[in-house]
Design a protein around this motif. Structure first.
Motif, short mmCIF file in Angstrom:
data_model
loop_
_atom_site.label_atom_id
_atom_site.label_comp_id
_atom_site.label_asym_id
_atom_site.label_seq_id
_atom_site.Cartn_x
_atom_site.Cartn_y
_atom_site.Cartn_z
N GLU A 6 58.51 11.74 20.00
CA GLU A 6 59.69 12.59 19.82
C GLU A 6 59.30 13.93 19.25
O GLU A 6 59.77 14.99 19.67
N GLU A 7 58.40 13.93 18.26
CA GLU A 7 58.00 15.18 17.64
C GLU A 7 57.13 16.00 18.59
O GLU A 7 57.20 17.22 18.63
N THR A 8 56.31 15.31 19.40
CA THR A 8 55.45 16.02 20.34
C THR A 8 56.27 16.79 21.37
O THR A 8 55.84 17.81 21.89
N ALA A 9 57.48 16.31 21.66
CA ALA A 9 58.33 16.99 22.63
C ALA A 9 58.67 18.39 22.21
O ALA A 9 59.06 19.21 23.02
N CYS A 10 58.55 18.69 20.90
CA CYS A 10 58.88 20.02 20.40
C CYS A 10 57.64 20.86 20.13
O CYS A 10 57.73 21.95 19.59
N GLY A 11 56.46 20.37 20.43
CA GLY A 11 55.26 21.13 20.15
C GLY A 11 54.12 20.74 21.05
O GLY A 11 54.16 19.74 21.75
N GLY A 12 53.05 21.56 21.04
CA GLY A 12 51.86 21.21 21.80
C GLY A 12 52.06 21.24 23.30
O GLY A 12 52.74 22.10 23.85
N GLU A 13 51.45 20.27 23.97
CA GLU A 13 51.44 20.24 25.43
C GLU A 13 52.84 20.18 26.01
O GLU A 13 53.16 20.89 26.98
N PHE A 14 53.71 19.34 25.45
CA PHE A 14 55.06 19.21 25.99
C PHE A 14 55.85 20.50 25.83
O PHE A 14 56.65 20.86 26.68
N GLU A 15 55.62 21.19 24.71
CA GLU A 15 56.33 22.46 24.49
C GLU A 15 55.94 23.48 25.54
O GLU A 15 56.79 24.17 26.11
N ALA A 54 67.67 18.77 27.62
CA ALA A 54 66.42 18.53 28.34
C ALA A 54 65.23 18.58 27.40
O ALA A 54 64.31 17.75 27.50
N MET A 55 65.22 19.53 26.47
CA MET A 55 64.13 19.62 25.51
C MET A 55 64.08 18.38 24.61
O MET A 55 63.01 17.84 24.34
N ARG A 56 65.25 17.94 24.19
CA ARG A 56 65.32 16.77 23.32
C ARG A 56 64.76 15.53 24.00
O ARG A 56 64.16 14.68 23.36
N ARG A 57 64.94 15.45 25.32
CA ARG A 57 64.52 14.27 26.08
C ARG A 57 63.39 14.59 27.05
O ARG A 57 63.20 13.89 28.03
N TRP A 58 62.62 15.65 26.76
CA TRP A 58 61.67 16.14 27.74
C TRP A 58 60.66 15.10 28.22
O TRP A 58 60.38 15.04 29.43
N PRO A 59 60.07 14.27 27.36
CA PRO A 59 59.13 13.27 27.89
C PRO A 59 59.76 12.37 28.96
O PRO A 59 59.09 11.93 29.88
N GLU A 60 61.06 12.14 28.83
CA GLU A 60 61.78 11.33 29.83
C GLU A 60 62.16 12.17 31.04
O GLU A 60 61.94 11.78 32.19
#
Length: 241
Positions: A6-15, A54-60
């Protein structure tokens, strides 16, 4: 989903991945939102909320066959939900160059044609506007529109026919192919009315592309953080699903 994901979705590769997705899809999505709602503020609010979700659920969301389609549907549902508050007070809206982001590279003639199409759209009742944009710009079938809007297939056809008839009259386009309005497009639709709508959408997209470079993405991030704070951080946000 773990806290780490969940935290990675807001930073790093997912961001970085989300930023690229946003930059690619925002201008066209914002253009369609304006054309559906007839109001820039309502459109931008709906688009921002769709991207926050979408950002909140980006990995999905990133794993879907079409993340853009998911965000588009979320945006339309937001507009439909909010629209129920003002549909009964609807009146024709005037879409002027001062109320939408003008395409910086468009010619005077292209701007005039785009604004004419937007003004014509503004005279349509909300349901007709929804249906004609969903069908003509997004290529949705009668059945798909019916399912999303909760109306019959016959009602979709009726609204579309009424919308096309009024727009064709106001824009002085005939059902014949090969009208000059097609020169505005990067692709050639099958009829001149769709060509006119695509031209307006592309004109709007060019304008919104400048907005995307000027900080709207930070508004999405700030909205995401506020959403997380209101719901107790990642754990609280997961409970809403």
């Amino acid at each position: 989903m773990s806290d780490t994901v969940e935290e990675t979705a807001c930073g790093g590769e997912f961001e970085e991945e989300f930023d690229a997705f946003y930059a690619r899809t925002y201008p066209w999505l914002a253009a369609r939102a304006v054309m559906v709602s007839g109001n820039r503020q309502n459109a931008e609010d709906a688009v921002q909320e769709a991207y926050i979700e979408a950002m909140r659920r980006w990995p999905e969301v990133r794993a879907y066959a079409s993340p853009e389609a998911w965000v588009t549907t979320t945006m339309r549902r937001k507009l439909s939900k909010d629209g129920r508050r003002w549909w009964f007070r609807w009146k024709p809206v005037e879409m002027a160059e001062t109320t939408v982001p003008a395409a910086p590279t468009a010619t005077v003639e292209e701007t005039a044609e785009a604004l004419a199409a937007l003004r014509a759209l503004g005279t349509l009742p909300p349901r007709q506007r929804q249906v004609v944009v969903m069908h003509s710009l997004e290529g949705m079938s009668y059945r798909a529109i019916s399912a999303e809007l909760g109306i019959s297939v016959g009602s979709v056809g009726s609204n579309l026919n009424k919308a096309r008839a009024r727009l064709s009259l106001m824009l002085d386009v005939s059902p014949e192919l090969g009208r000059p309005t097609e020169r505005l497009l990067t692709r050639t639709p099958e009829d001149p009315l769709t060509a006119a709508l695509y031209g307006a959408a592309e004109w709007l997209s060019d304008g919104f592309r400048g907005d995307a470079r000027n900080g709207f993405r930070s508004d999405v991030r700030n909205g995401f953080r506020s959403d997380a704070a209101r719901n107790g951080g990642p754990d609280g946000m997961r409970e809403r699903r």
